[in-house]
Design a protein around this motif. Structure first.
Motif, PDB file in Angstrom:
ATOM      1  N   ALA B 188       0.849  -1.196   0.000  1.00 17.61           N
ATOM      2  CA  ALA B 188       0.000   0.000   0.000  1.00 17.61           C
ATOM      3  C   ALA B 188       0.883   1.244   0.000  1.00 17.61           C
ATOM      4  CB  ALA B 188      -0.920  -0.002   1.219  1.00 17.61           C
ATOM      5  N   ALA B 189       1.954   1.215   0.792  1.00 15.97           N
ATOM      6  CA  ALA B 189       2.860   2.366   0.836  1.00 15.97           C
ATOM      7  C   ALA B 189       3.512   2.592  -0.526  1.00 15.97           C
ATOM      8  CB  ALA B 189       3.920   2.153   1.910  1.00 15.97           C
ATOM      9  N   TRP B 190       3.861   1.503  -1.222  1.00 15.36           N
ATOM     10  CA  TRP B 190       4.464   1.667  -2.558  1.00 15.36           C
ATOM     11  C   TRP B 190       3.480   2.327  -3.501  1.00 15.36           C
ATOM     12  CZ3 TRP B 190       6.207  -4.152  -3.068  1.00 15.36           C
ATOM     13  CH2 TRP B 190       7.212  -4.400  -2.122  1.00 15.36           C
ATOM     14  N   THR B 191       2.196   1.865  -3.465  1.00 19.47           N
ATOM     15  CA  THR B 191       1.231   2.446  -4.396  1.00 19.47           C
ATOM     16  C   THR B 191       0.929   3.898  -4.015  1.00 19.47           C
ATOM     17  OG1 THR B 191      -0.673   1.723  -3.119  1.00 19.47           O
ATOM     18  CG2 THR B 191       0.104   0.236  -4.813  1.00 19.47           C
ATOM     19  N   LEU B 192       1.218   4.269  -2.756  1.00 20.79           N
ATOM     20  CA  LEU B 192       0.954   5.642  -2.328  1.00 20.79           C
ATOM     21  C   LEU B 192       2.183   6.538  -2.505  1.00 20.79           C
ATOM     22  CD1 LEU B 192      -1.147   4.824   0.836  1.00 20.79           C
ATOM     23  CD2 LEU B 192      -1.973   5.977  -1.205  1.00 20.79           C
TER      24      LEU B 192
END
Lengths: 346, 287
Positions: B188-192
């Protein structure tokens, strides 16, 4: 503008092929649902679009840009995960603001966007809480708000409703549809729930064993399944299938009934009809009633036709009893035919 | 009908027998638990009672159940020549061990939890296998090598040996720690908008920090308690354990108790503080 083009994408994990050469184009602002049973490759395909998985071959294009070599953060996507993935060490506010802070937006803009999306998802009063203090449904809302706040070109959703209870799922489904339509983003939504797929999608891509079997509007997928699998997977109860033997050119014998059908070189093909597309009458397929399930608006009758299982949805006013011999007449315009070898529709 | 009836008759004594067996099993479990507790707690109790008694009381008989809280022996011990220096050496070596084990162990634990690579299982096994070599076997070649390289009698030299002892635990604890953090949080952090490193720093590290601290404390404790390598590899810069081994042999009994308590109590407190993570390492839930 974010059209998504998946060109010949394949994925292998060791010796196992999760995706065989998938081609799919998703129009700007389209709501595309990837539907299939678990293990059909739908989540893998979504993760390839997101950049969380690297395709073994093929190309990924988003908004006219080839992205298969780009990390997730450079693809203009936002993703909602099945288990929500709300950061437990941050407040709801900071969760929604997370991506905005990574973009280094000014504080004022961060606040504006967080408040706007929180309002949209009805979680304004939860902004100061931590995820441990939220219910599953509230976490789901935070995850969607966090994705929307990014104002992405594409939103990817991986079974976002599957961890919610039935009533909440129904409510969230309607809400998601409204919110996503208003946000004007392109959406790819993965689910194994056909009702969810039918109710949300502009188009459904039905996946089976690493391939897209059919990509079409919900009604088209339901009415005109491109392959036997689609007919047997979609619809509850699913389609009925009976063997059909060639009677003459363009005419087929099904359970003693001769029906007009497609012209084919094959001696035997398959006849298919949805349970609600038969009527009990004087003539039709000979059926012996085995089980009767009154469901309120209609009655589900499971019968034997030529020794095989056959389901019919009849008017609830119909008086039938177990052991009755019925004649079930298929509606001619609803009859579909499948090639038993290729399993494709004829 | 008759069949069920007969089996019901046959089952009744069998059920009673299993109940008896279960009861006996319960008793055995309780007895074993008590025995183990006594085994561990009795020496600690005697140690503390004697350390907190005045020198006369230590040799007196009968013993008092509660100590007199006389800190005469302890103060004498603290002021004993060389104790302060040894204590400093122990802290220094343990701190270096802690930094080295976490510095090497945490990345290894992260890699084990997040990546699939050929030989992963073998690697995990080998990590544990390092504990199978008895230190006395390695001590002599190590001492020779340390003298050659000039690492003998230095804090960093000893810390390196202690790190090899603590590293397997650091790897296993951090491995279970990182495995307990859903990979979706990172994704999720990567996509954000995060890079791999940013996602680790902003999401994984804050969540893993208490556990990493616990694993660091455990490494510290291993070094603090270790006596063999410390005694063999240091002469001037002795750690507290090695110092006590050397100088307390011919000291009066009450000093031995005071020294023992000075070693054991901090270690006990550390282990108690991080027990949750030690259980987690072996896959036992403790909640």
């Amino acid at each position: 503008m974010a059209e998504i083009a998946i060109k010949g994408v394949a994925k292998r994990f060791g010796g196992f092929t999760a995706l065989h050469q998938v081609d799919l184009t998703i129009a700007d602002q389209e709501f595309m649902v990837l539907l299939g049973a678990s293990g059909c490759g739908k989540t893998t395909l979504l993760r390839i679009v997101a950049g969380l998985e690297t395709p073994s071959q093929g190309e990924m294009w988003i908004g006219g840009r080839r992205v298969d070599h780009l990390p997730p953060r450079d693809r203009g996507i936002a993703m909602v995960f099945q288990n929500y993935a709300v950061f437990p060490h941050l407040t709801v506010f900071e969760n929604i603001a997370f991506g905005l802070r990574m973009k280094k937006l000014p504080q004022q803009e961060v606040e504006r966007r967080v408040n706007r999306t929180a309002e949209l998802m009805h979680i304004e009063q939860l902004l100061k809480r931590y995820s441990g203090q939220l219910s599953g449904g509230q976490r789901q809302r935070v995850a969607v708000a966090r994705a929307l706040a990014m104002e992405p070109d594409v939103i990817l959703m991986d079974e976002p409703l599957s961890n919610l209870d039935a009533l909440l799922r129904l409510e969230m489904r309607a809400e998601l549809k409204g919110v996503l339509a208003a946000s004007k983003t392109t959406t790819i939504y993965v689910t194994h729930d056909q009702v969810e797929a039918m109710s949300l999608a502009d188009r459904i891509a039905v996946m089976h064993q690493g391939r897209i079997v059919q990509a079409a509007s919900p009604v088209e997928v339901y009415r005109n399944p491109a392959a036997r699998f689609v007919g047997s997977f979609i619809g509850n109860p699913p389609m009925n299938f009976l063997p059909a033997a060639k009677a003459a050119n363009g005419s087929w014998s099904v359970a003693g009934l001769t029906l007009p059908g497609p012209k084919s070189d094959r001696q035997a093909i398959e006849f298919a009809i949805r349970p609600e597309d038969v009527e009990a009458g004087e003539a039709g397929l000979p059926a012996i009633v085995r089980v009767i399930e009154p469901l309120g608006p209609h009655t589900l009758v499971t019968c034997d036709v030529e020794g095989g299982l056959f389901r019919a949805v009849l008017e609830s006013s119909a008086t039938v009893a177990v052991g009755d011999r019925l004649r079930l007449a298929p509606k001619p315009e609803r009859i579909r035919w499948f090639d038993p070898e290729t399993t494709h529709a004829i | 009908m008759t069949g069920t009836h007969m089996s019901a008759i046959a089952e009744a004594p069998a059920a009673a027998a299993t109940a008896d067996a279960r009861k006996a099993g319960d008793w055995l479990l309780v007895a074993t638990a008590i025995l183990l507790c006594v085994w561990v707690l009795l020496p600690i109790y005697l140690l503390i009672v004697n350390a907190l008694s005045s020198p006369q009381e230590v040799t007196a008989f009968p013993k008092r159940f509660f100590p007199s809280f006389d800190i005469g022996s302890l103060t004498f011990f603290i002021n004993f020549a060389g104790v302060a220096r040894a204590l400093w050496n122990s802290v220094l070596v343990a701190t270096l061990t802690m930094i080295l084990s976490i510095g090497f162990g945490a990345p290894a634990g992260y890699a084990l939890s997040r990546f699939d690579f050929p030989g992963k299982e073998t690697f995990r096994f080998l990590v544990l296998m390092t504990r199978a070599f008895p230190l006395p076997l390695l001590a002599l070649p190590l001492a020779v090598m340390f003298i050659r390289t000039g690492l003998d009698d230095t804090a960093i030299g000893l810390a390196l040996v202690h790190t090899t002892l603590a590293l397997p635990f650091a790897v296993l604890i951090t491995f279970s720690l990182f495995s307990g953090i859903p990979v979706e949080l990172e994704e999720a952090a990567w996509t954000l908008g995060c890079t791999r490193w940013q996602a680790f720093r902003k999401v994984i590290l804050p969540l893993a920090l208490p556990g990493i601290a616990a694993s660091a404390v455990f490494a510290f404790t291993i070094s603090w308690n270790e006596v063999f390598a410390a005694a063999v590899l240091t002469i001037e810069n002795r750690t507290l354990t090695a110092f006590l081994l050397q100088s307390l042999g011919e000291s009066p009994l009450y000093l031995k108790f005071a020294g023992g308590a000075a070693l054991v109590v901090p270690a006990l407190i550390f282990i108690f503080a991080v027990r949750k993570y030690l259980f987690a390492m072996w896959g036992i839930a403790n909640r």
